[in-house]
Design a protein around this motif. Structure first.
Motif, PDB file in Angstrom:
ATOM      1  N   GLN A 157      -8.879  -0.193   6.980  1.00  0.00           N
ATOM      2  CA  GLN A 157      -9.606  -1.367   7.469  1.00  0.00           C
ATOM      3  C   GLN A 157      -9.080  -2.682   6.880  1.00  0.00           C
ATOM      4  O   GLN A 157      -9.630  -3.743   7.137  1.00  0.00           O
ATOM      5  N   ASN A 158      -8.013  -2.598   6.109  1.00  0.00           N
ATOM      6  CA  ASN A 158      -7.492  -3.806   5.465  1.00  0.00           C
ATOM      7  C   ASN A 158      -6.573  -4.581   6.403  1.00  0.00           C
ATOM      8  O   ASN A 158      -5.900  -4.006   7.256  1.00  0.00           O
ATOM      9  N   THR A 179      -7.566  -4.193  -6.346  1.00  0.00           N
ATOM     10  CA  THR A 179      -7.958  -3.099  -5.467  1.00  0.00           C
ATOM     11  C   THR A 179      -8.082  -3.645  -4.049  1.00  0.00           C
ATOM     12  O   THR A 179      -8.661  -4.720  -3.858  1.00  0.00           O
ATOM     13  N   LYS A 218     -10.923  -3.807   1.335  1.00  0.00           N
ATOM     14  CA  LYS A 218     -11.713  -2.948   2.217  1.00  0.00           C
ATOM     15  C   LYS A 218     -11.285  -1.490   2.075  1.00  0.00           C
ATOM     16  O   LYS A 218     -10.303  -1.174   1.412  1.00  0.00           O
ATOM     17  N   ALA A 219     -12.053  -0.629   2.701  1.00  0.00           N
ATOM     18  CA  ALA A 219     -11.733   0.798   2.680  1.00  0.00           C
ATOM     19  C   ALA A 219     -10.407   1.060   3.392  1.00  0.00           C
ATOM     20  O   ALA A 219      -9.955   0.256   4.218  1.00  0.00           O
ATOM     21  N   GLY A 220      -9.784   2.179   3.065  1.00  0.00           N
ATOM     22  CA  GLY A 220      -8.515   2.540   3.672  1.00  0.00           C
ATOM     23  C   GLY A 220      -8.574   2.522   5.188  1.00  0.00           C
ATOM     24  O   GLY A 220      -9.515   3.044   5.786  1.00  0.00           O
ATOM     25  N   ASP A 248       0.834  -1.199   0.000  1.00  0.00           N
ATOM     26  CA  ASP A 248       0.000   0.000   0.000  1.00  0.00           C
ATOM     27  C   ASP A 248       0.872   1.254   0.000  1.00  0.00           C
ATOM     28  O   ASP A 248       1.755   1.413   0.864  1.00  0.00           O
ATOM     29  N   THR A 258      -4.406  -3.616  11.226  1.00  0.00           N
ATOM     30  CA  THR A 258      -4.792  -2.906  10.013  1.00  0.00           C
ATOM     31  C   THR A 258      -3.610  -2.106   9.494  1.00  0.00           C
ATOM     32  O   THR A 258      -2.579  -1.986  10.171  1.00  0.00           O
TER      33      THR A 258
END
Length: 386
Positions: A238-239, A231, A234-236, A216, A298
């Motif tokens: 939260q991965n 992609t 999950k949203a930024g 990332d 995360t």
């Protein structure tokens, strides 16, 4: 007044040699091997008895073969004949076991395919096993099979938009970093064994994938899961990030820099990224009070999994006891090495281990998985041989 001699301090190197060489390697070669089937058991119970399962996975066999090849090369254990016997048995049972290209995922007790799916993770490990078999015995047939595995991986798993599919059949929804990481590891192992640039070129493409997709850009951390477009799932913020995989990639990036003839800019990126991944995992993904690595966090470095798997501990140990960290993190290296034996490899298991513990250090499993040994040996050899 009586005098006494100071008790000799037993170093991590001494303790690990006693545990790994005198106990763990003999345990899994003897109790952990089914001499009739010429395959390794997947699990042992706490009394070192085999746990019978309905299927034996290719990945587990490949990991054990590689481990005993490495131990033989390192002259820590003589496992050559057993490793090659198992490798030949695995090839006969798993390769094109259903008549199609590639390796079946698992076989049943009768040696017939239990699952015929094609799994990239498993293919990476059988290639890894052949790499170490070549290093150990250099049989021409093993060189030939390694090339065939690599070609079949390209044939079966190549994704339309970089990298590879996790498995066939493919759901069309998920991509994972983990099988790509182990495929990189396998290509490097076979390249080092053969000197064939064919494998190094494939390793380079996986390095490029890590640089453009898997790591990332905002956080600088390695993410675990992606959709089919690469992609983040999950949203930024939260991965999922697994500290143990940060340590594995840190090792592999350094290993690629060692083996490849990359230019100075690429070498700088490799080493800086390796350092960044190590630092993030060590600072944010570890409980220093108990000397253990957390399961997950995360990309914002919030811990989401407070339990600890054994493999993550060993990936940190491998780094701490190798260059360059053994010189700068000596105290932490010793503390984590002692902590591992105390928490994950108690004396009562006589060479066995506890694979997963909760936040309080209590076991979350009631058996010893063979699959852990590949990770353990990678760390153990760094400690014992340094």
């Amino acid at each position: 007044m009586t005098s006494s001699t100071p008790q000799q301090v037993r170093t991590p190197q001494t303790l690990w040699r006693e545990w790994l060489v005198d106990k763990a390697l003999p345990l899994w070669r003897e109790a952990g091997f089914d001499t009739k089937r010429r395959l390794f058991h997947e699990r042992l119970d706490w009394q070192a008895g085999p746990v019978r399962l309905g299927a034996l996975r290719l990945m587990v066999q490949a990991r054990q073969i590689a481990t005993y090849c490495r131990a033989t090369i390192d002259t820590l254990h003589d496992g050559m004949d057993q490793a090659l016997t198992c490798l030949d048995t695995v090839e006969a049972l798993y390769h094109r076991g259903d008549g199609s290209a590639g390796w079946v995922f698992s076989v049943n007790p009768e040696g017939r395919p239990a699952s015929t799916k094609r799994d990239l993770y498993a293919h990476a490990f059988i290639l890894f096993a052949y790499g170490w078999a070549i290093r150990m015995a250099d049989r021409p047939e093993d060189r030939k099979m390694a090339r065939l595995i690599a070609e079949e991986i390209d044939l079966i798993f190549t994704a339309p938009n970089e990298g590879y599919l996790d498995s066939i059949p493919d759901s069309g929804t998920l991509r994972s970093q983990n099988p790509h990481m182990h495929l990189l590891e396998a290509y490097l192992a076979v390249f080092e064994a053969t000197g064939d640039a064919f494998y190094l070129e494939r390793a380079r493409k996986l390095i490029d994938l890590a640089r453009t997709r898997l790591i990332d850009r905002s956080s600088g951390l390695l993410l675990e899961f992606f959709d089919y477009r690469w992609t983040p799932l999950k949203a930024g913020g939260q991965n999922q990030v697994q500290p143990g995989h940060l340590f594995e990639w840190s090792w592999l990036l350094r290993d690629y820099a060692r083996l490849s003839r990359c230019d100075e800019a690429d070498r700088s990126w490799l080493l800086e990224t390796a350092e960044g991944l190590f630092r993030a995992g060590f600072v944010s993904g570890c409980d220093m009070s108990t000397s253990r690595v957390y399961d997950s966090m995360t990309e914002n470095r919030v811990i989401t999994g407070h339990a600890s798997r054994i493999w993550a501990q060993t990936e940190l140990l491998r780094l701490l006891h190798g260059a360059p960290y053994s010189m700068t993190h000596g105290n932490e290296a010793d503390r984590f090495a002692h902590g591992f034996l105390e928490r994950f490899a108690p004396e009562r298991l006589n060479g066995g281990w506890i694979d997963h513990i909760d936040a309080n250090g209590e076991p979350l499993v009631d058996y010893m998985p063979a699959s852990s040994f590949y990770h353990i040996y990678g760390a153990g050899r760094q400690i014992v041989l340094k």
